[in-house]
Design a protein around this motif. Structure first.
Motif, PDB file in Angstrom:
ATOM      1  N   THR A 174      37.644  40.277  37.349  1.00 38.28           N
ATOM      2  CA  THR A 174      38.417  39.062  37.625  1.00 38.28           C
ATOM      3  C   THR A 174      38.068  37.955  36.640  1.00 38.28           C
ATOM      4  O   THR A 174      38.946  37.227  36.163  1.00 38.28           O
ATOM      5  CB  THR A 174      38.187  38.608  39.082  1.00 38.28           C
TER       6      THR A 174
ATOM      7  N   GLU B 229      43.145  42.830  49.783  1.00 38.17           N
ATOM      8  CA  GLU B 229      43.827  42.610  48.502  1.00 38.17           C
ATOM      9  C   GLU B 229      44.994  43.583  48.342  1.00 38.17           C
ATOM     10  O   GLU B 229      46.053  43.215  47.836  1.00 38.17           O
ATOM     11  CB  GLU B 229      42.833  42.778  47.348  1.00 38.17           C
TER      12      GLU B 229
ATOM     13  N   ASP C 196      44.014  38.340  44.785  1.00 42.74           N
ATOM     14  CA  ASP C 196      42.698  38.637  44.231  1.00 42.74           C
ATOM     15  C   ASP C 196      41.716  37.668  44.891  1.00 42.74           C
ATOM     16  O   ASP C 196      41.691  36.475  44.573  1.00 42.74           O
ATOM     17  CB  ASP C 196      42.745  38.438  42.710  1.00 42.74           C
ATOM     18  N   LEU C 197      40.941  38.176  45.845  1.00 43.87           N
ATOM     19  CA  LEU C 197      40.067  37.292  46.634  1.00 43.87           C
ATOM     20  C   LEU C 197      38.951  36.680  45.786  1.00 43.87           C
ATOM     21  O   LEU C 197      38.530  35.555  46.041  1.00 43.87           O
ATOM     22  CB  LEU C 197      39.473  38.054  47.824  1.00 43.87           C
TER      23      LEU C 197
END
Lengths: 71, 445
Positions: B20, B300, B306-307
């Protein structure tokens, strides 16, 4: 008769809960191994008296290593 | 906005956070122990720092070394992942003192939810039901009075216990005294703490949890539930979202209750509120986890969010631009945890992975921290990877996960893949509605 007690997993000896001279029954926990954040007991394969520990607390063991002797 | 993150973790979760960061053009610094010097989770990081040591205490729990690495590499934030320092309030304070943003809640929230008894009391204050039970019981007479009042069966629990160690079910008053003495003795050996309390034992319990995000501006998002009842050794193995055991009415009650607690304590960032739901759909607060959960990918997968990205944005002070009512939920997702362990006894199996080949596919995600020649050392937990699949409905998600498990190739160590295949293909799982006794029931068949 001499009985070998073997390590159930590869890991470290976390706690030895019995002492030399202790009499144990089948399935009594003799020591607790630690591996991958899990505690796995090592049980007596049959009843007897503990005559020797082959390992100390903190030692590394491999699955099937002899860790204690019963008579 | 955060520009550079140090990840104070290892394995699959470190790799997942780095992914991420890369997507957001945030530079990533990975730390590693001596035992992890060849680990594959380091490959995608912009920079890597050896912090030495083998055991967690010498490495991923050594906050001084980790903070020093973050400062010397010019990081402005630390992401703790889960486990290790993720729920350590002292670490959160140390980060703040060093001028680093901790991507998670503040120290006080962690302290409050980390103390099981305080968490329980706090939940009660905000109107959440808790499992009927006692405070610490000290004598056989005292426990007898408490249990006769609660009704049998009851569950004895070591106060210092966790992960299911130190728990004991008692079916009747006759076996209570002996069970009490054995539980206190065992608690002493395992935790150096003899304190024991008692809870009513719930029939057919489901472990259901609600993911929550809350920003600094008061914006709150509560997600659909995750079903986490498939457990071995009291730890989750298979998770899904939504749950086959939760109807829309119960879902709303759970989301409202979780939201009330999180808003009530002024919590910021990601949290998970765990509940036990019984046969009659009655629910009870279990605990709140003040971090990203292992099983966050199922949420998700059904939302497309997208946590980790949202955690970073919240920590940067951004306002969540999502509205609960617009959360797109039209999928079903499953997660299977791939562990290095014997599939029958669930004993750990450290060693070297000689062959590692992940499945792929359109609706398949693998979060992994290992590759071929990766070493599973006895120092860390046995999680190799998480396999996540989804579909338009549950049957499709199941079909994808069974196929992916078939195509997952791991050699050199034992893994729980045969267990996962058996469990997911079983009529018990396919029928849904299973409870936390799933593994026992599967084995009994």
């Amino acid at each position: 008769m001499v009985i070998e007690v073997k390590a159930t997993i590869t890991g470290n000896v976390w706690k030895i809960v019995k002492e030399i001279g202790d009499t144990v029954d089948e399935y009594d926990v003799i020591m607790i191994l630690e591996s991958m954040k899990m505690e796995i007991p090592v049980e007596a394969p049959q009843g007897g008296k503990i005559t020797e520990f082959k390992v100390k607390e903190g030692a590394s063991v491999i699955e099937e290593d002899v860790v204690a002797i019963l008579e | 906005m955060i520009r550079s993150i140090l990840i104070s973790n290892r394995g699959e979760i470190a790799a997942r956070i780095i992914k991420t960061a890369n997507k957001m053009n945030i530079s990533s610094v990975a730390v590693y122990s001596d035992a992890d010097k060849a680990a594959s989770f380091l490959q995608k990081a912009d920079e890597t720092v050896c912090i030495g040591g083998n055991t967690p205490l010498e490495s991923y729990l050594d906050s001084a070394k980790i903070i020093a690495a973050a400062v010397s590499h010019g990081c402005d934030a630390i992401h703790p992942g889960y486990g290790f320092l993720a729920e350590n309030s002292v670490f959160v304070e140390q980060c703040r003192e060093a001028g680093l943003i901790f991507i998670g809640p503040d120290a006080e929230s962690i302290r409050l939810m980390g103390d099981k008894e305080r968490a329980r009391q706090t939940a009660q204050e905000f109107g959440l039901p808790t499992v009927p039970g006692s405070g610490i019981v000290k004598t056989p007479e005292e426990i007898r009075t408490v249990c006769d009042h609660l009704g049998y069966p009851v569950l004895l629990k070591a106060s210092a216990g966790g992960g299911g160690i130190g728990m004991r079910k008692v079916d009747n008053a006759e076996s209570l005294a002996q069970a009490f003495s054995e539980t206190t003795d065992r608690a002493e050996v395992a935790f150096g703490d003899r304190r024991v309390y008692v809870e009513k034992y719930l029939e057919e319990p489901h472990h259901i949890e609600i993911q929550i995000l809350r920003d600094k501006h008061g914006g709150l998002l509560t997600f659909y539930e995750r079903e986490c009842s498939v457990q071995r050794r009291y730890q989750k193995v298979i998770e899904e979202s939504p749950s086959t055991s939760v109807n829309p009415e119960l879902r709303q009650q759970l989301r409202d209750a979780a939201g009330m607690l999180i808003e009530g304590i002024g919590y910021i960032n990601a949290a998970t509120v765990e509940f036990i739901v019984d046969r009659e759909h009655k629910f009870y607060f279990l605990e709140a986890n003040t971090r990203l959960q292992v099983e966050h990918p199922v949420t998700e997968a059904i939302t497309g969010l997208d946590l980790v990205e949202l955690q970073i944005r919240i920590a940067s002070g951004e306002k969540l631009s999502l509205d609960e009512s617009t959360l797109p939920i039209k999928r079903w997702a499953l997660e299977a945890r791939i562990y290095a362990e014997d599939p029958h006894r669930f004993y750990p199996s450290p060693g070297m992975i000689t062959v590692y080949r992940e499945p792929d596919g359109e609706k398949v995600r693998v979060d992994s921290g290992y590759s071929t020649r990766g070493m599973l050392t006895p120092y860390y937990d046995p999680l190799i990877a998480k396999l996540i699949t989804w579909g338009n409905d549950r049957d499709e998600a199941i079909c994808h996960i069974l196929q992916a498990l078939d195509n997952y190739q791991i050699e050199g160590i034992k893994t729980n893949i045969p267990f996962l295949q058996e469990a997911i293909a079983s009529p018990l799982f396919r029928a849904g509605g299973y409870d936390t006794h799933f593994v026992e029931k599967l084995r009994a068949n």
